[in-house]
Write a protein that holds these residues in place. Structure first.
Motif, PDB file in Angstrom:
ATOM      1  N   ASP A  46      -6.813   0.718   6.731  1.00  0.00           N
ATOM      2  CA  ASP A  46      -6.775  -0.511   5.933  1.00  0.00           C
ATOM      3  C   ASP A  46      -7.159  -1.793   6.690  1.00  0.00           C
ATOM      4  O   ASP A  46      -7.228  -2.865   6.097  1.00  0.00           O
ATOM      5  N   GLY A  57       6.253   3.749  11.427  1.00  0.00           N
ATOM      6  CA  GLY A  57       5.815   4.125  10.086  1.00  0.00           C
ATOM      7  C   GLY A  57       4.921   5.339  10.007  1.00  0.00           C
ATOM      8  O   GLY A  57       3.956   5.349   9.249  1.00  0.00           O
ATOM      9  N   SER A  58       5.256   6.373  10.779  1.00  0.00           N
ATOM     10  CA  SER A  58       4.474   7.599  10.659  1.00  0.00           C
ATOM     11  C   SER A  58       5.404   8.800  10.561  1.00  0.00           C
ATOM     12  O   SER A  58       6.373   8.894  11.314  1.00  0.00           O
ATOM     13  N   ILE A 114       0.855  -1.188   0.000  1.00  0.00           N
ATOM     14  CA  ILE A 114       0.000   0.000   0.000  1.00  0.00           C
ATOM     15  C   ILE A 114       0.892   1.240   0.000  1.00  0.00           C
ATOM     16  O   ILE A 114       1.707   1.407   0.901  1.00  0.00           O
ATOM     17  N   GLY A 140      14.628   1.851   9.757  1.00  0.00           N
ATOM     18  CA  GLY A 140      14.563   0.564   9.089  1.00  0.00           C
ATOM     19  C   GLY A 140      13.124   0.219   8.779  1.00  0.00           C
ATOM     20  O   GLY A 140      12.202   0.972   9.109  1.00  0.00           O
TER      21      GLY A 140
HETATM   22  P1  NAD Z   1       3.073   9.221   5.968  1.00  0.00           P
HETATM   23  O1  NAD Z   1       2.841   8.744   4.575  1.00  0.00           O
HETATM   24  O2  NAD Z   1       3.043  10.671   6.229  1.00  0.00           O
HETATM   25  O3  NAD Z   1       4.518   8.703   6.472  1.00  0.00           O
HETATM   26  C1  NAD Z   1       4.889   7.355   6.334  1.00  0.00           C
HETATM   27  C2  NAD Z   1       6.137   7.122   7.166  1.00  0.00           C
HETATM   28  O4  NAD Z   1       6.425   5.739   7.109  1.00  0.00           O
HETATM   29  C3  NAD Z   1       7.376   7.854   6.680  1.00  0.00           C
HETATM   30  O5  NAD Z   1       7.974   8.478   7.783  1.00  0.00           O
HETATM   31  C4  NAD Z   1       8.285   6.735   6.133  1.00  0.00           C
HETATM   32  O6  NAD Z   1       9.635   6.942   6.463  1.00  0.00           O
HETATM   33  C5  NAD Z   1       7.799   5.541   6.892  1.00  0.00           C
HETATM   34  N1  NAD Z   1       7.930   4.257   6.189  1.00  0.00           N
HETATM   35  C6  NAD Z   1       7.791   3.969   4.857  1.00  0.00           C
HETATM   36  N2  NAD Z   1       7.952   2.654   4.639  1.00  0.00           N
HETATM   37  C7  NAD Z   1       8.187   2.088   5.845  1.00  0.00           C
HETATM   38  C8  NAD Z   1       8.419   0.749   6.282  1.00  0.00           C
HETATM   39  N3  NAD Z   1       8.458  -0.269   5.422  1.00  0.00           N
HETATM   40  N4  NAD Z   1       8.643   0.539   7.603  1.00  0.00           N
HETATM   41  C9  NAD Z   1       8.629   1.582   8.498  1.00  0.00           C
HETATM   42  N5  NAD Z   1       8.402   2.855   8.135  1.00  0.00           N
HETATM   43  C10 NAD Z   1       8.182   3.100   6.836  1.00  0.00           C
HETATM   44  O7  NAD Z   1       2.065   8.418   6.891  1.00  0.00           O
HETATM   45  P2  NAD Z   1       1.237   8.850   8.170  1.00  0.00           P
HETATM   46  O8  NAD Z   1       2.100   9.515   9.168  1.00  0.00           O
HETATM   47  O9  NAD Z   1       0.458   7.648   8.542  1.00  0.00           O
HETATM   48  O10 NAD Z   1       0.220   9.946   7.639  1.00  0.00           O
HETATM   49  C11 NAD Z   1      -0.550   9.635   6.484  1.00  0.00           C
HETATM   50  C12 NAD Z   1      -2.038   9.835   6.627  1.00  0.00           C
HETATM   51  O11 NAD Z   1      -2.654   9.198   5.502  1.00  0.00           O
HETATM   52  C13 NAD Z   1      -2.596   9.159   7.815  1.00  0.00           C
HETATM   53  O12 NAD Z   1      -3.467  10.070   8.365  1.00  0.00           O
HETATM   54  C14 NAD Z   1      -3.355   7.928   7.312  1.00  0.00           C
HETATM   55  O13 NAD Z   1      -4.705   7.983   7.771  1.00  0.00           O
HETATM   56  C15 NAD Z   1      -3.432   8.068   5.836  1.00  0.00           C
HETATM   57  N6  NAD Z   1      -2.928   6.887   5.075  1.00  0.00           N
HETATM   58  C16 NAD Z   1      -3.311   5.611   5.416  1.00  0.00           C
HETATM   59  C17 NAD Z   1      -2.821   4.522   4.708  1.00  0.00           C
HETATM   60  C18 NAD Z   1      -3.275   3.130   5.100  1.00  0.00           C
HETATM   61  O14 NAD Z   1      -4.369   2.958   5.618  1.00  0.00           O
HETATM   62  N7  NAD Z   1      -2.439   2.109   4.881  1.00  0.00           N
HETATM   63  C19 NAD Z   1      -1.948   4.692   3.642  1.00  0.00           C
HETATM   64  C20 NAD Z   1      -1.584   6.010   3.305  1.00  0.00           C
HETATM   65  C21 NAD Z   1      -2.069   7.091   4.042  1.00  0.00           C
END
Ligand code: NAD
Ligand code: ZN
Length: 252
Positions: free
Chosen positions: A103, A190-191, A32, A232
Motif C-alpha cells: 500500500d 501487524g503480521s 485497509i 495492542g
Molecule cells: P495478516 O492479515 O495475515 O495478519 C494481520 C495481523 O495484524 C494479525 O496478526 C492481526 O492480529 C494484526 N492486526 C490487526 N489489526 C492490527 C492493528 N491495528 N495493530 C497491530 N496489529 C494488528 O497479514 P500479513 O501477515 O501481512 O499477511 C497478509 C499478506 O497479505 C501479506 O503478504 C500482504 O502482502 C498482504 N496484504 C497486504 C495489505 C496491505 O498492503 N495493507 C493488506 C492485506 C493483505
C-alpha cells in the motif's frame, strides 16, 4: 503494558541497528482490511482465484473485479503507527523497514528505506506488449470493471505485486535478509507470520542475536520466538514507544 513499552523503548534507545518488519495489521487503522482475521478479505474472495498467478493467467478479470477492493489501499492515508516508524528512522534508530504490504503507506509517512517484499500497487504492466501504467491512472477503468491495455487490447494487465505462486523479488528478499542479520533489535508489527518466505525473516534476526519484539492485536503461533510480546494496536502502541525513546535519547 506500560512496563513492556518502556522495555521496548530501552532496547531501541540502546540499539545500533533496529529493523521493523510490518504486515497488513499496521495498515488496519488506515481503513485497509487485513486478509485473514474476522473482517478479512479472504472471507469474501477466494485467494486461489483472485490472488494466485495461476488464477490470474486463467481469468485476469476476476483479479480486477477484486481489485476494486484494493483501490482503497491506494487512497488510504498513513496512520500514527506508520508515522511513529518514520520518526524512529529520522532520529537515527530504525535503519530499515521490511514490509509485506503493497500500500506504500510507509513511504507516504516519510520512511525512506522500505523493502517491499511483495511489491507495490504503484505500477501495472501489460504482459503482452509491455506497456507500463500507473495504478492511479487506471482507477476509473478499475471502478468501471473495464481493465484492458490501451495499446494492444490485452486483458493481461498485471500490477507489480507478488501473487501467490510467484517468487519474491530476489534482490529485495536478499537485502531484507541482510538487514535482519545486521539488526540488534527487530520489531514485527501487524503480521500473522503465516506467509513464507517473509515469515522466516524474524528467525534470521533471532539467529543473528537480535532482540525480538512483536506488536499485534492477536497472538500468532510464533510468539514463543519473541523476547517481548505486546498485544495492542500499532497506532496506539508505537507512538508511546517513540515518546519514551525520545525521553531516553534526549530528543525533542
Ligand atoms: P495478516 O492479515 O495475515 O495478519 C494481520 C495481523 O495484524 C494479525 O496478526 C492481526 O492480529 C494484526 N492486526 C490487526 N489489526 C492490527 C492493528 N491495528 N495493530 C497491530 N496489529 C494488528 O497479514 P500479513 O501477515 O501481512 O499477511 C497478509 C499478506 O497479505 C501479506 O503478504 C500482504 O502482502 C498482504 N496484504 C497486504 C495489505 C496491505 O498492503 N495493507 C493488506 C492485506 C493483505
Ligand atoms: Zn498491451
Amino acid at each position: 503494558m506500560d512496563g513492556l513499552i518502556e522495555e521496548v523503548a530501552k532496547l531501541l534507545a540502546n540499539s545500533k541497528h533496529a529493523v521493523v518488519f510490518t504486515g497488513a495489521g499496521i495498515s488496519a487503522e488506515s481503513g485497509i482490511p487485513t486478509f485473514r482475521g474476522q473482517n478479512g478479505l479472504w472471507k469474501r474472495f477466494d485467494p486461489e482465484e483472485v490472488a494466485s498467478i495461476q488464477g490470474f493467467m486463467k481469468n485476469p478479470k476476476a483479479f480486477w473485479n477484486f481489485a476494486r477492493e484494493l483501490i482503497l489501499k491506494t487512497k488510504a492515508k498513513p496512520n500514527a503507527g506508520h508515522y511513529a516508524i518514520a520518526e524512529l528512522e529520522k532520529i537515527g534508530i530504525v535503519k530499515a523497514v521490511i514490509t509485506q504490504n503493497i500500500d506504500m503507506l510507509h513511504q507516504k509517512a516519510g520512511s525512506s528505506k522500505v523493502l517491499e517484499l511483495h511489491g507495490s500497487l504503484e505500477f501495472v504492466d501489460c504482459l503482452d506488449c509491455g506497456k507500463a501504467y500507473r495504478w492511479d491512472d487506471l482507477i476509473d477503468k478499475i471502478e468501471r470493471g473495464e481493465v484492458s491495455c490501451d495499446e494492444c487490447g490485452s486483458p493481461y494487465l498485471k500490477p507489480r505485486i507478488v501473487f501467490f505462486g510467484e517468487s519474491l523479488p530476489k534482490d529485495v528478499l536478499s537485502e531484507a535478509i541482510e538487514e535482519a542479520k545486521k539488526s540488534d533489535v527487530f520489531i514485527v508489527v501487524g503480521s500473522s507470520l503465516q506467509v513464507y518466505p517473509a515469515a522466516s525473516i524474524p528467525f534470521v534476526a533471532k539467529e543473528s542475536g537480535a532482540k525480538l519484539v512483536i506488536i499485534n492485536v492477536d497472538p500468532t503461533d510464533k510468539d514463543w520466538l519473541f523476547d517481548v510480546v505486546i498485544y495492542g494496536k500499532a497506532g496506539e502502541i508505537l507512538p508511546k514507544i517513540v515518546e519514551k525513546v525520545k525521553e531516553y535519547c534526549h530528543v525533542k
